[in-house]
Structure formats: C-alpha cells, structure tokens
Design an enzyme around this catalytic site. Sequence first.
Site, PDB file in Angstrom:
ATOM      1  N   GLU A 203       0.817  -1.217   0.000  1.00 52.64           N
ATOM      2  CA  GLU A 203       0.000   0.000   0.000  1.00 52.64           C
ATOM      3  C   GLU A 203       0.849   1.265   0.000  1.00 52.64           C
ATOM      4  O   GLU A 203       0.495   2.265  -0.642  1.00 52.64           O
ATOM      5  CB  GLU A 203      -0.960   0.012   1.195  1.00 52.64           C
TER       6      GLU A 203
ATOM      7  N   HIS B  85     -11.119  -4.203   9.104  1.00 58.03           N
ATOM      8  CA  HIS B  85     -11.664  -4.037   7.756  1.00 58.03           C
ATOM      9  C   HIS B  85     -12.947  -3.209   7.780  1.00 58.03           C
ATOM     10  O   HIS B  85     -13.786  -3.340   6.887  1.00 58.03           O
ATOM     11  CB  HIS B  85     -11.991  -5.397   7.130  1.00 58.03           C
TER      12      HIS B  85
END
Length: 786
Positions: free
Chosen positions: A522, A591
């Site tokens: 990321e 999440h």
Amino acid sequence: MTPRKQEADAPMGEARTAVTVDPTYRSDKRPVFTPFEESCGSITGFAWAGDLASEIASGGLTGAAAVDLLDDMLAIRELEEMIVRLRSGGYDPLPGYDYRGPTHVSIGQEAAAVGTASALRAGDYITSSHRGHGDAIAKGFAAIRGMTADELRARLPGAAVGATRDELLGAALGEHVYRTIAELFGKEEGYCRGRGGGMHIGDFATGHLGANAIVGGSVPIATGAAMAVRYRGTGQVVCCMAGDGAYANGVVLESLNWAAQDQWTNHLAGDRAGGLPIIFVIQNNHYGMTHRTDEEVMGVRHLARRAAGFAENNMHAEVVNGMDVLAVHDAVRRAAAICRAGDGPVLLELSTYRYYGHSLSDPRNEYRTRDEEAAWRAVDPIEGLRRQLLETGAADEAAVAEVVAEATERNARAAARAAAATDPDPADLLAHLYTEAAADVVPESDRAVVTYAEPPVAVRDAAGTISYRDALREALVEEMARDGRVIHYGEDIADYGGAFKLTKGLLEAFGRARIFNTPISEAAICGTAVGAAIVGLRPVVELMYMDFALMASDQIANQAAKWHFMSGAQVEVPLVIRASVGAGKGYGGQHSQSLESLFTHMPGLYVLYPATPEDAKGLLKSAIRTNNPVLFVESQGLYSTKGVVPEGDYLTPIGQARIARAGTDVTLVGWGPAVPDLLIAAGTLDAEHGVSAEVIDLRSLVPLDMATVLESVRRTGRCVVASQAILTGSFVNEIIARIQLEAFDHLDGPVGRIGAANGISPQAEGLERAFLPGPGDVVRAVLAIG
Ligand SMILES: Cc1ncc(C[n+]2csc(CCOP(=O)(O)OP(=O)(O)O)c2C)c(N)n1
C-alpha cells in the site's frame, strides 16, 4: 503451454499491441516440487580500475569536464562548510548571521553526489534525502552546464543582452547557489520559496524532484516517476539517492520489489516492455543516525545484496568506491545506459563517509573513533581529484587555485545576497496549500487514447438508475477515455476487476499499461502515485479497504499532501486514492474503519466521500481532474444502492455541500453512508414527531462548505451532525465547533453528534449493530435537543 494473445479491435488511436487478458496466456501454476538449487548470482564490488588518465584517453571525460567535477564538489563543500561556520559564528561574509534549521551536512560525500549527477542527462530526474545539499547543488550544476545559451538566458531573466555563453553559465551557476542558500535561509527567492528548506529542497525545472526528510520517503516517489517515464517512453532515467539507513525501511523494500516486477518485462508488458529506468543509489556512509548499518542493524556485509532478493539479475547491483568521483561517474553512466536500454532497475551502493556527525549537534565520539575518521579523510574525494588533475596535466596549480577561489567567492556572494533577500510574507502562510488548477483541457498529445475493446457500459434501467458501483466505473471509463495521463492501479484490479468488481472490464478496454495489478504494497501504491503525478501523469489508485491507508499513511499525509506546499508550488500532485470502507459486514476491527477524519487533519489533501450514485460519478470525475491530491472514500455498503446518474460528462463540484432534503426545524449534516440514515431519520421525524428536518450531504470534507451548513443552522436553530466514524476525534466535532463559533446566537440548543461507539468494530452481528449508528440514534438526538 504456448502463450496466446487475445487480439482485439482497436477502435481509436495508432499502433498498439493486443492486451492480454486470457488466463491461458500465462504459464499454468501446476504443482511442481522437483528439487532444485538456486544460485543468487554474484555482485561485484570496487571492480572499476580506471582513473582520470584512462578516462581522458578513452574519451570518457575531457580534462575540462574533470575540472567541472572539481568545481561541483567544491561548491558543495563551500556551502556546507558555510553552514558549519555559521553555526560556530565563524563565516566571515555573514558575521552574526543567525542560521536556523537543520544541519545535516554531507561533507566527505561530495563524490557520491557529483559523480552521480554528472553522469545523468539534463532531463533525467533525481530524488534525494535529508542530507541532500550535495545532490541539489550537483544536479543543478550538471543540468546548467548542459544548457544552451538560450536555455541559460531563460533561467536568468536579468542577463545582459550581449552576454557570452561562458558569462551566462557563470551567472547561472551563481544563481543556483544563491537560490539554494536562499532556500536554506527560508527566503521567498529560495527554490521552494522558503517553505521547504534544505530537507525538502528541489528544483523541479532541472529534474530535482525533491529531497525528503522522511528516511526512505522519496524512494517510492522515484519509483513512480520511473513508472511514468516508462509509460511515456521518454528515455529519461530516475536516480534515487538515499542513505544506507533507508534500506531497512519498509517502503524502500516495497519499492525495490515494485521496480523489479516481472510484469514490466514479461509477456504482460505489451508494447511498453522494458524494466523501470531507475537507479537506486545507496549513499552508504556506514551510519544511520548514529548506529552502524553493517555490524549492527543489518545481516549482510554489503547493502547491494538487497537487490538479490528482488530481481533474478540482482538488479545489476554493484558496490562502488563512493570517495572517487570518477568511479561513481563511471558506475552511474553504465547504470543509466542499462536503464535506457530497458534493462533497469539498477542498484548501486556507494561506499562513502560523512566527516561530521548526523547533524552539528552530534559530537560523534560515542560511536566512532578519530582514527576511523582520519582514514576516510585521507581518501578525500576533492583532494583525490585535484591530485589527478595535476598529474594528468588536465589543470595546473594556478588553474586549480582559480577554481577553488571562485567556488569560495561564488558562495560568499550568494550567501550575502540570500541573507539580505526578502522573507516570505506571513500573510501568505497558507498560500500554496492547494491549487486552483485542474485538467479542464487535456493536452492534444494525451487525447489520442488507445482502446482495445469497448469499455464497459453501465446499463440504466427504465427509471435511468445505475448503482453507486457502476457510477464509479462510469467515471473511471470516461476519464480514462478522455485523458491518456489517467492510469489506474491497485491490488487485483486488473483481470479480476477488483475485490468489489468495480474495475471489471477496464483492463480489456484500456490495456495493461493503464490498468494493472500491484504487489500488496500500500505504501508503494500511494508513493509511486505521488512520483507519477509529480512528473505529469494523473494516477488513480485503489486501496482495497480504507484500513490499509494506515500502511500508506506517510505517503498520503507527508508526501502526497505536502509536496505542492513544500515545493513552494513548483509542482502539483494530481492523484486520486480510492479507498473503500467496509463497515456493516461483520468484518471486524481491521476491515471496517471509517478513517476519513484522520486525513482531514492533513492539510494539502482533499477528502471526498459521496453518498449517492450521482455524486459517486460526478465527484470521482472532479477528483481525477483537480490538480490536488484526493483521498476519495467509498462505502462498500453503498456500492449496490441505485440512483439516477446523468450520462456523459457530468461533474459534481468539489467543496459544495448538497441539500438532500429541505426542512425548517432542524439541520441534519452528514456524509457517506450517514446520509441515507439521516434521510430515513428525517422521514420518521416528519411522520411521527411533526419535525421538519433539512438534510445536508457534505460530499466534500476538505474543502468544506461551511456556508451551506451555517445558512441552514441559522434558519432551523437546531443541528445534529453524523458520520459512521467513532466519535472521539471525528470530523463531526470540527463541524460542531465551527457551528458554535459562527452561529451560536442562532442555536436553540446544543448541537447533537452521531457516530460509532468509541470502540473497535466487532464481528458479531448484534455487537456491530450496537457499534454502528443508525437512523434511530439520529431521531433520539434530535428529540433530545428539545
Ligand atoms: C522515517 C524516519 N525515521 C527516522 C528519522 C530520523 N532520522 C533522520 S536521518 C536518520 C538517519 C538516516 O540514515 P541514512 O539513511 O543512512 O542517512 P544518513 O543520515 O546517514 O545520510 C534518522 C534516523 C526520519 N527522519 N525519518
């Protein structure tokens, strides 16, 4: 299996290679467990046996060019010795001058900077580190020395009409030293208008894409710039300078892997086949801040070994004598040729040394000896070249003395001028945070977009509705078809179409050069986007879940958000980071987070969050067109919601809230998935309590449209602000603070606030329902105001 290419129609544009999207085109991943041994190849060290005489004899360098190398190194040393003396009160040209700011001098490392920059072409790029004065001087000098008289004149608006090229060159070198010192002194005429200082200095016009005070922070940026160069096929090379300490940093290791990916060179590469044209230059001065890199914090003797872990060819890694400017020049010259031939990346470890401590406040006696320092000073790069100039006859004593004297005087003149230069006006404190510029018009050269198949089309039902997901895809399709600078990448977004199938069909339409899968990196995803944006692309990247933005937080908050400001508006960073929030699915603590509030705390970044399909399309298109970096938040819970979305080129203005429902008794403010909740609550309030609620969908948190909120609150006298984020530290609180400061007299009661509980998102359904806010909470909050 024989690779099979899928030939597709090519409705627009010129030459193209078919895009490969058929899985049979790749080799099968069968279970094969045949024993094998793999040699990791060899890496050479200090193999160059040349010297100035051999360079001159072979035509590698002229004597005059070698004198220039001496001048370049002297310019760096003069500048940095000035800093040392300013701090001790002993720089004669500026008695009593109060030098503030960092003092990471690179005295001793001049050969690394000059050998590197001098081997590059003027149009090549560099990135640099907190110890980057040398890189800045060297890149500028090298670029200026390569300029024509007209180019020099363009850099020197006040130059005399009849000036010769030599006179212009001397003036331009002096101006470069001046603008560098002016930046160190925090002056408006510094390269970054005094906003960056020495640790963030860059001269983007000569290819210096910025020094970086975050150790390793520039490495993915350089990698992204190399990606852009490869995409455009311009033949440039990017040289990424960073210290040995940086090569323990996660994003640096991500970048090495990124640069070495197979997909740049194998059958997936299509018509752009070729490795990334990047040279990772490790300026190994053998210490991090004070720790020893080898013998203490790493497990290999030579950092060049890092390359072996990422590329089958060890990235052509080499260890080079970084105290010998000619050895460095030779290595970088060869590395650049490798890159230009499409065989990059290259990794060079330059063994060098800083004579001073980490900064001037570090006496360095706790971690190294005087004998060690003396041994390195005995191989001083400036003295080494001076000796060779005399030995070869490339310069005599008088000529060398003249170069030395001119370097001293040039620095003194520049320093005196810089000290007297104008300070930035405090009234301009917030200037250059954002840019007004946008890609309203696409340059001719970027309009001829190649497509390989018809892009996916969102089919509208009889009422004209499509889903939020389809609306986002429609925005991407339209912007990619409009502007060849727009590329999109992220984890699993290509063949598979992304975890949420949002990008399905884009690979087939636009090809792998513009739509590609990335490693699970990321930080590098966001960092490469910064680099690609800085050199002219308009990358859109996907973070599969917003939670993963924390893996990339330096690249988002310190790099993407800051470079426009820190460069003094020399550069814009037009990129979009799409990040989706997974709340409400039972995915638990890692999440499900709504983290947009965190990023509103990062000036320089736009933060957008659409609540409807219409705005999903319109805002994403605007996000792709603005020249500001955008964090574009999406809600997985909204992906399947439907709404009427205008066809064609429809833009939602950034920074304009939307009145989603008109009302007179209370103002409900929210964004993203809170908006449908507010609308449900408004219906209940109306039907069951006779309360008329106005609902405002902010759409854009930064920039924030407070005017619409305040106007409504002044009319209704009551307000509740809502989001799905937990309440502590939520942007909800910022809006409430602004309301009570700017509309206090109009309030009939306290402003209510709605958010998730101050806890961690749980998996169990009942717990998650209790954790997330809902319409009932809004109704209760409104009734509680009275
Ligand atoms: C991410 C990050 N961690 C820590 C620091 C503090 N710091 C500044 S320079 C430095 C040492 C860097 O070592 P190296 O990369 O070898 O460069 P050198 O200073 O030796 O030139 C440290 C730890 C920082 N600026 N950034």
